[in-house]
Design a protein around this motif. Structure first.
Motif, PDB file in Angstrom:
ATOM      1  N   GLU A  91       0.835  -1.393  -0.157  1.00 35.36           N
ATOM      2  CA  GLU A  91      -0.116  -0.111  -0.030  1.00 35.36           C
ATOM      3  C   GLU A  91       0.753   1.246   0.122  1.00 35.36           C
ATOM      4  N   CYS A  92       0.496   2.150  -1.070  1.00 33.33           N
ATOM      5  CA  CYS A  92       1.417   3.352  -0.978  1.00 33.33           C
ATOM      6  C   CYS A  92       0.286   4.246  -0.966  1.00 33.33           C
ATOM      7  N   ASP A  93       0.337   5.346  -0.041  1.00 35.96           N
ATOM      8  CA  ASP A  93      -0.565   6.553   0.263  1.00 35.96           C
ATOM      9  C   ASP A  93       0.310   7.644  -0.277  1.00 35.96           C
ATOM     10  N   LEU A  94      -0.395   8.344  -1.154  1.00 35.01           N
ATOM     11  CA  LEU A  94       0.207   9.580  -1.873  1.00 35.01           C
ATOM     12  C   LEU A  94      -0.201  10.855  -1.177  1.00 35.01           C
ATOM     13  N   THR A  95      -1.078  10.548   0.042  1.00 31.07           N
ATOM     14  CA  THR A  95      -1.643  11.614   0.636  1.00 31.07           C
ATOM     15  C   THR A  95      -0.552  12.435   1.496  1.00 31.07           C
ATOM     16  N   HIS A 193      -0.106  13.581 -11.089  1.00 35.05           N
ATOM     17  CA  HIS A 193      -0.813  13.317 -11.959  1.00 35.05           C
ATOM     18  C   HIS A 193      -0.518  11.696 -12.296  1.00 35.05           C
ATOM     19  N   LEU A 194      -1.507  10.856 -11.968  1.00 30.73           N
ATOM     20  CA  LEU A 194      -1.417   9.428 -12.433  1.00 30.73           C
ATOM     21  C   LEU A 194      -2.166   8.955 -13.827  1.00 30.73           C
ATOM     22  N   ASP A 195      -1.090   8.313 -14.630  1.00 29.84           N
ATOM     23  CA  ASP A 195      -1.858   7.708 -16.025  1.00 29.84           C
ATOM     24  C   ASP A 195      -1.187   6.269 -16.042  1.00 29.84           C
ATOM     25  N   PRO A 196      -2.322   5.508 -16.514  1.00 35.46           N
ATOM     26  CA  PRO A 196      -1.888   3.969 -16.880  1.00 35.46           C
ATOM     27  C   PRO A 196      -0.950   4.064 -18.290  1.00 35.46           C
ATOM     28  N   ARG A 243      -0.391  -1.098  -4.504  1.00 34.85           N
ATOM     29  CA  ARG A 243      -1.417  -0.290  -4.602  1.00 34.85           C
ATOM     30  C   ARG A 243      -1.642   1.162  -4.261  1.00 34.85           C
ATOM     31  N   ILE A 244      -1.732   1.979  -5.293  1.00 31.76           N
ATOM     32  CA  ILE A 244      -1.809   3.458  -5.018  1.00 31.76           C
ATOM     33  C   ILE A 244      -3.067   3.868  -4.308  1.00 31.76           C
ATOM     34  N   SER A 245      -3.108   4.646  -3.231  1.00 30.50           N
ATOM     35  CA  SER A 245      -4.276   5.210  -2.411  1.00 30.50           C
ATOM     36  C   SER A 245      -4.072   6.681  -2.188  1.00 30.50           C
ATOM     37  N   VAL A 246      -5.049   7.368  -1.924  1.00 33.12           N
ATOM     38  CA  VAL A 246      -5.092   8.902  -1.829  1.00 33.12           C
ATOM     39  C   VAL A 246      -6.270   8.797  -0.721  1.00 33.12           C
TER      40      VAL A 246
END
Length: 256
Positions: A91-95, A193-196, A243-246
């Motif tokens: 788990e990676c929290d960008l907050t 900014h997140l992009d697949p 898994r990216i979370s905010v």
């Protein structure tokens, strides 16, 4: 099919069941045994190894406990090589703008970095715009493969203002900690900014995935407390490992 059993060594201090476990693990790693393959019956395998069935069962029980073998009861059962367990996603929290090293620490993993490039380069237009410098002005570029738990997780490409001595520092640890302690430029805020995207061949090779594998691209510009831009980064993450979370909340309307 399992290969020729080894001649078990006696009097070495390594129990026979441990030697059997090591042999079976090596056979799986070498591809002699594949997921779904059935081991010979206990009587046959114990005879080939010249051990008691009790000793063999001890080895099989340990490998089954570790998820390496699947033991199926009944006449049609036996010991089968199990499918590899997928590694749990991190788990990676960008907050909170925690860097990779801090994110791995929270997951109780040790972050590692392999330096691909550390050089002073002319700033491309996107980097110049983000860092507030002229196009072609010198900036420091650092490219690293980040790993944890024994496998690559992310490919980072960061550009920094031309800070004196930055490229002579140890760049295998937290670059955010380095910015804070050496230059008093701790990143405090960021726009991300997140992009697949899909992995190109060179990126796939560094991340140990197949070309065309889906990746998550995070483009980030980080700022110090006074608003000075201190980093522009393009990070590629393996979504099978991260898994990216905010976290978000509701801000009270003005005047309420």
């Amino acid at each position: 099919m399992v290969g020729t059993p080894p001649e078990l060594e006696r009097g070495t201090g390594v129990p026979a069941h441990v030697q059997i476990e090591r042999w079976l693990l090596a056979s799986i790693a070498a591809g002699e045994l594949a997921p779904g393959d059935r081991l010979p019956g206990e009587r046959e395998l114990a005879g080939r190894l010249r051990v008691s069935r009790m000793t063999l069962r001890q080895a099989l029980a340990t490998l089954a406990h570790d998820g390496v073998l699947l033991r199926v009861p009944g006449r049609a059962g036996g010991a089968f090589v199990a499918e590899p367990r997928p590694e749990p996603r991190i788990e990676c929290d960008l907050t909170g703008l925690a860097g990779f090293t801090e994110q791995m620490r929270r997951a109780h993993l040790r972050a590692r970095a392999r330096i691909l490039r550390a050089a002073t380069v002319p700033a491309p237009a996107a980097v110049a715009r983000a860092l507030g410098v002229a196009v072609g002005a010198p900036v420091h570029e650092v490219a690293r493969v980040r790993s944890a738990g024994g496998s690559p997780i992310a490919l980072e490409r960061s550009c920094f203002p031309c800070l004196p001595g930055l490229l002579e520092e140890d760049l295998t640890g937290s670059l955010y900690a380095l910015l804070a302690t050496r230059y008093d430029l701790e990143p405090r805020t960021a726009v991300e900014h997140l992009d697949p995207v899909i992995a190109r061949p060179a990126e796939a090779a560094e991340l140990d995935v197949t070309p065309g594998t889906p990746l998550m691209l995070i483009e980030r510009t980080a700022y110090a407390g006074d608003g000075t831009p201190v980093e522009h980064a393009l990070d590629l993450f393996r979504p099978d490992r991260v898994r990216i979370s905010v976290r978000s909340g509701v801000t009270a309307p003005e005047g309420s």
